[in-house]
Design a protein around this motif. Structure first.
Motif, PDB file in Angstrom:
ATOM      1  N   TYR A 319       0.601  -1.117   0.095  1.00 41.41           N
ATOM      2  CA  TYR A 319       0.118  -0.115   0.027  1.00 41.41           C
ATOM      3  C   TYR A 319       0.884   1.329   0.037  1.00 41.41           C
ATOM      4  O   TYR A 319       0.195   2.334   0.152  1.00 41.41           O
ATOM      5  CB  TYR A 319      -1.021  -0.048   1.215  1.00 41.41           C
ATOM      6  CG  TYR A 319      -0.405  -0.196   2.527  1.00 41.41           C
ATOM      7  CD1 TYR A 319       0.279   0.843   3.296  1.00 41.41           C
ATOM      8  CD2 TYR A 319      -0.382  -1.448   3.030  1.00 41.41           C
ATOM      9  CE1 TYR A 319       1.140   0.542   4.423  1.00 41.41           C
ATOM     10  CE2 TYR A 319       0.390  -1.704   4.494  1.00 41.41           C
ATOM     11  CZ  TYR A 319       0.903  -0.587   5.347  1.00 41.41           C
ATOM     12  OH  TYR A 319       1.469  -0.669   6.105  1.00 41.41           O
ATOM     13  N   SER A 320       2.042   1.077  -0.128  1.00 36.48           N
ATOM     14  CA  SER A 320       3.037   2.252   0.053  1.00 36.48           C
ATOM     15  C   SER A 320       3.006   3.024  -1.487  1.00 36.48           C
ATOM     16  O   SER A 320       3.314   4.392  -1.165  1.00 36.48           O
ATOM     17  CB  SER A 320       4.354   2.259   0.140  1.00 36.48           C
ATOM     18  OG  SER A 320       5.081   0.900  -0.868  1.00 36.48           O
ATOM     19  N   VAL A 435       0.638   1.136   9.294  1.00 33.05           N
ATOM     20  CA  VAL A 435      -0.030   2.255   9.104  1.00 33.05           C
ATOM     21  C   VAL A 435      -0.334   2.622   7.773  1.00 33.05           C
ATOM     22  O   VAL A 435       0.329   3.042   7.007  1.00 33.05           O
ATOM     23  CB  VAL A 435       0.384   3.599   9.869  1.00 33.05           C
ATOM     24  CG1 VAL A 435      -0.305   4.709   9.817  1.00 33.05           C
ATOM     25  CG2 VAL A 435       0.607   3.105  11.317  1.00 33.05           C
ATOM     26  N   LYS A 436      -1.632   2.572   7.250  1.00 34.55           N
ATOM     27  CA  LYS A 436      -1.903   2.898   5.958  1.00 34.55           C
ATOM     28  C   LYS A 436      -2.296   4.193   5.515  1.00 34.55           C
ATOM     29  O   LYS A 436      -2.511   4.456   4.309  1.00 34.55           O
ATOM     30  CB  LYS A 436      -3.109   1.824   5.604  1.00 34.55           C
ATOM     31  CG  LYS A 436      -2.868   0.300   5.740  1.00 34.55           C
ATOM     32  CD  LYS A 436      -3.904  -0.397   5.073  1.00 34.55           C
ATOM     33  CE  LYS A 436      -3.591  -2.059   5.197  1.00 34.55           C
ATOM     34  NZ  LYS A 436      -4.599  -2.862   4.535  1.00 34.55           N
ATOM     35  N   THR A 437      -2.629   5.031   6.520  1.00 32.58           N
ATOM     36  CA  THR A 437      -2.898   6.465   6.345  1.00 32.58           C
ATOM     37  C   THR A 437      -1.671   7.399   6.668  1.00 32.58           C
ATOM     38  O   THR A 437      -1.400   7.360   8.040  1.00 32.58           O
ATOM     39  CB  THR A 437      -4.311   6.995   7.128  1.00 32.58           C
ATOM     40  OG1 THR A 437      -5.176   6.068   6.625  1.00 32.58           O
ATOM     41  CG2 THR A 437      -4.495   8.357   6.853  1.00 32.58           C
ATOM     42  N   TRP A 438      -1.210   7.833   5.730  1.00 37.72           N
ATOM     43  CA  TRP A 438       0.212   8.470   6.288  1.00 37.72           C
ATOM     44  C   TRP A 438       0.100   9.956   5.611  1.00 37.72           C
ATOM     45  O   TRP A 438       0.036  10.018   4.460  1.00 37.72           O
ATOM     46  CB  TRP A 438       1.306   7.737   5.675  1.00 37.72           C
ATOM     47  CG  TRP A 438       2.695   8.163   6.117  1.00 37.72           C
ATOM     48  CD1 TRP A 438       3.538   8.919   5.501  1.00 37.72           C
ATOM     49  CD2 TRP A 438       3.386   7.826   7.308  1.00 37.72           C
ATOM     50  NE1 TRP A 438       4.851   9.087   6.051  1.00 37.72           N
ATOM     51  CE2 TRP A 438       4.724   8.428   7.186  1.00 37.72           C
ATOM     52  CE3 TRP A 438       2.961   7.131   8.621  1.00 37.72           C
ATOM     53  CZ2 TRP A 438       5.671   8.446   8.164  1.00 37.72           C
ATOM     54  CZ3 TRP A 438       3.894   6.863   9.469  1.00 37.72           C
ATOM     55  CH2 TRP A 438       5.198   7.711   9.366  1.00 37.72           C
ATOM     56  N   ASP A 439       0.625  11.191   6.379  1.00 36.07           N
ATOM     57  CA  ASP A 439       0.711  12.210   6.008  1.00 36.07           C
ATOM     58  C   ASP A 439       2.051  12.674   5.828  1.00 36.07           C
ATOM     59  O   ASP A 439       2.571  12.691   7.154  1.00 36.07           O
ATOM     60  CB  ASP A 439      -0.163  13.310   6.615  1.00 36.07           C
ATOM     61  CG  ASP A 439       0.014  14.365   5.959  1.00 36.07           C
ATOM     62  OD1 ASP A 439       0.834  15.095   5.434  1.00 36.07           O
ATOM     63  OD2 ASP A 439      -1.003  15.527   6.339  1.00 36.07           O
ATOM     64  N   TRP A 440       3.005  12.765   4.953  1.00 35.13           N
ATOM     65  CA  TRP A 440       4.239  12.938   4.883  1.00 35.13           C
ATOM     66  C   TRP A 440       4.755  14.421   5.546  1.00 35.13           C
ATOM     67  O   TRP A 440       5.908  14.537   6.201  1.00 35.13           O
ATOM     68  CB  TRP A 440       4.966  12.950   3.345  1.00 35.13           C
ATOM     69  CG  TRP A 440       4.124  14.380   2.666  1.00 35.13           C
ATOM     70  CD1 TRP A 440       3.315  14.099   1.715  1.00 35.13           C
ATOM     71  CD2 TRP A 440       4.864  15.535   2.513  1.00 35.13           C
ATOM     72  NE1 TRP A 440       2.855  15.158   1.184  1.00 35.13           N
ATOM     73  CE2 TRP A 440       4.024  15.967   1.438  1.00 35.13           C
ATOM     74  CE3 TRP A 440       5.804  16.113   3.054  1.00 35.13           C
ATOM     75  CZ2 TRP A 440       4.183  17.480   1.105  1.00 35.13           C
ATOM     76  CZ3 TRP A 440       6.177  17.449   2.669  1.00 35.13           C
ATOM     77  CH2 TRP A 440       5.177  18.164   1.635  1.00 35.13           C
ATOM     78  N   SER A 443       2.823  12.848   9.725  1.00 35.70           N
ATOM     79  CA  SER A 443       3.142  11.708  10.379  1.00 35.70           C
ATOM     80  C   SER A 443       4.468  11.088  10.807  1.00 35.70           C
ATOM     81  O   SER A 443       4.417  10.612  11.745  1.00 35.70           O
ATOM     82  CB  SER A 443       2.571  10.472   9.295  1.00 35.70           C
ATOM     83  OG  SER A 443       1.066  10.929   9.354  1.00 35.70           O
TER      84      SER A 443
END
Length: 572
Positions: A319-320, A435-440, A443
């Motif tokens: 999922y990346s 962790v599938k929800t990532w804010d660069w 996060s």
């Protein structure tokens, strides 16, 4: 009769004197040998002495002859990898000097150390137990070191069989160390660490001084040549200078199969068609990126999510949606972008400058390649990030690290040796939890705000391009400077119908113009924020709206190009 008895007495006396003298001589020789060994153990081996005793170098040369006799008998595919011996070589020495020696003279293979190191190509040799008997016949002691075969180790089977990793041949306290190199699936050579079992003699060799064995190592397969050194036929790497350079940074880390298996027991692997398709595309992209950077001579390592995937689960995180690489800014080359584009990976965006927060992204086959450039700053290193819309800068801080080799997706790649410190800095103490929800921007545990690009960035496209994309770029409206010229922002040479899209792609890198009369114009690819472009060109003739599509007519010129001197042409 009396005369005969006297003659016999004299004869017995002479015999007794001879025996006594011989005994004294033998005692003298034993005493000298003891003193010699005591001296050599403290001061190293000396040259041949005046009484004709075997010197350290001659004894070592004698050992090497015995060993190479075994090599010939058992057809062992060995070559010289001793770092001290290879450092003594030069092209003249290899080609001419030794061939001109009339008598054997051990100047390359016999060094200040009491051991010489060779490598054995394990894939070209079948283990033969007769080697032990043959070594004993020649007066050689042999110590074998075995370890698990990582090529057979996987999450499905953690009980890999053992294979020979190291051989040590000893003769009178002198050694030949043979390190076994095996070919791995990534088409590179690997050797295992030298680990003694509890029952082994720890005084057999100076293990702490050996060139190979402190840790596992990885090498490209060298081309070998046969030469004569010290009167002995020996194979050596043709490019031994490169081999020595590889040795200095050869440390290899295995994928943590046991920990990965435990991870997948908690979080089952995604085997959906989409996940499998992404992994295949990511593998292809990683191999292509490695090939491009290898040709350029630019070292890189797995970074961010790609590094996390290798360390945590021995795989790409499905999922990346991208592949992340790190490069030291000192290794940056101006032709990196051009090289990737020639390989079929167009530039998607370029943020920052060489001196600050440089980042490149290239578009693969539905998978993006992100390259982060790292900067050295005292006790830390960092890479930067830029928010295109606002011009905000971010810094991602890591503890200092060195680089090791590993294997991912059948490719030899580098990772930070201190991998867990690196991963924890980026993802925090719970890095082992997906962790599938990532804010660069928020996060990462190591993200810090790093200011804003130069003031006025939102007031002009010139300022925006200068700050965000690095390098001065002048922008001219086609309607203003070139009434007959129209250039729509496009992607890979095709008109980009944006519609509801958030950005347009234009050109930053040089490319071939479509008309000969436009050779003075510089073109290329660049990510441009659509709301900013729309605002900046509002009301101008450069914007035309047709069927929910937006076409912006711009001409981009480099610093050395005068837009008024360029020939007019119609590119649309």
């Amino acid at each position: 009769m009396i005369v005969i008895q006297r003659i016999f007495s004299v004869f017995l006396l002479l015999v007794t004197l001879c025996v006594c003298m011989s005994t004294d001589m033998i005692l003298l020789r034993v005493s000298d040998l003891f003193n010699y060994r005591q001296y050599s153990s403290k001061n190293g081996f000396s040259a041949l002495n005046s009484k004709g005793y075997l010197s350290g170098k001659e004894a070592h040369w004698h050992l090497l002859k015995k060993f190479l006799g075994l090599v010939h008998r058992f057809k062992l595919p060995v070559f010289l990898v001793d770092t001290v011996s290879l450092n003594l070589l030069s092209q003249d020495a290899v080609l001419y000097r030794d061939s001109q020696l009339k008598e054997p003279h051990c100047s390359f293979l016999c060094t200040h150390r009491d051991f010489t190191t060779f490598a054995l190509l394990g894939n070209l040799w079948k283990y033969d137990t007769a080697l032990l008997d043959a070594a004993a016949e020649r007066g050689l002691e042999l110590l074998e070191i075995h370890g698990k075969d990582p090529r057979l180790n996987s999450m499905d089977d953690l009980t890999a069989k053992e294979i020979p990793l190291h051989f040590l041949f000893r003769f009178n306290s002198r050694l030949v160390h043979v390190v076994v190199l095996y070919e791995r699936s990534g088409k590179y050579l690997w050797h295992g660490p030298l680990r003694l079992k509890d029952s082994m003699d720890r005084t057999f060799a100076p293990f702490g001084k050996l060139d190979f064995g402190r840790h596992a190592g990885a090498y490209d397969r060298p081309e070998l040549i046969l030469t004569t050194l010290d009167g002995l036929d020996v194979r050596i790497p043709k490019n031994y200078t490169r081999f020595l350079h590889e040795h200095s940074s050869s440390r290899f880390l295995e994928c943590r199969c046991r920990e990965a298996k435990a991870f997948y027991q908690l979080y089952p692997e995604d085997t959906s068609t989409e996940a499998m398709d992404f992994r295949m595309k990511a593998k292809s992209l990683l191999h292509l990126a490695s090939k491009v950077l290898s040709v350029l001579g630019v070292p890189f390592w797995l970074s961010s999510g790609t590094c996390l995937g290798w360390y945590r689960q021995c795989n790409i995180i499905p999922y990346s949606k991208d592949v992340d690489l790190g490069i030291w800014i000192k290794d940056y080359r101006q032709d990196i972008t051009q090289a990737f584009q020639k390989a079929g990976l167009p530039l998607k965006h370029k943020f920052g400058k060489v001196e600050d927060s440089l980042e490149l992204s290239f578009q693969g086959n539905d998978v993006k390649l992100d390259i982060f450039f790292f900067y050295d700053e005292g006790d830390i290193v960092w890479n930067g990030g830029t928010q295109a819309k606002s011009g905000k800068k971010f810094k991602y801080v890591f503890p200092r690290f060195s680089l090791c080799w590993t294997e991912l997706m059948e490719l030899k790649v580098r990772v930070p040796c201190e991998t867990e410190d690196y991963v924890m800095a980026n993802y925090g103490p719970n890095w082992n939890v997906p962790v599938k929800t990532w804010d660069w921007k928020t996060s990462p545990f190591n993200v810090r705000e790093n200011g804003v690009w130069p003031e006025g960035i939102g007031d002009s496209l010139d300022g925006y391009l200068e700050a965000v994309f690095g390098g001065r770029v002048r922008v001219a409206s086609a309607a203003t400077h070139f009434p007959r010229c129209r250039l729509s922002l496009g992607y890979q040479g095709h008109l980009l119908e944006t519609g509801l899209r958030e950005s347009l792609v234009a050109v930053l890198e040089p490319m071939e113009p479509s008309r000969a009369q436009c050779e003075q114009t510089t073109w290329g690819h660049l990510l441009v924020d659509l709301p900013l472009v729309t605002q900046w060109l509002a009301g101008s003739q450069g914007i035309a709206k047709e069927h929910r599509s937006l076409r912006v007519a711009l001409l981009l010129f480099g610093d050395d190009v005068d837009p008024m001197a360029s020939s007019a042409c119609d590119l649309q």
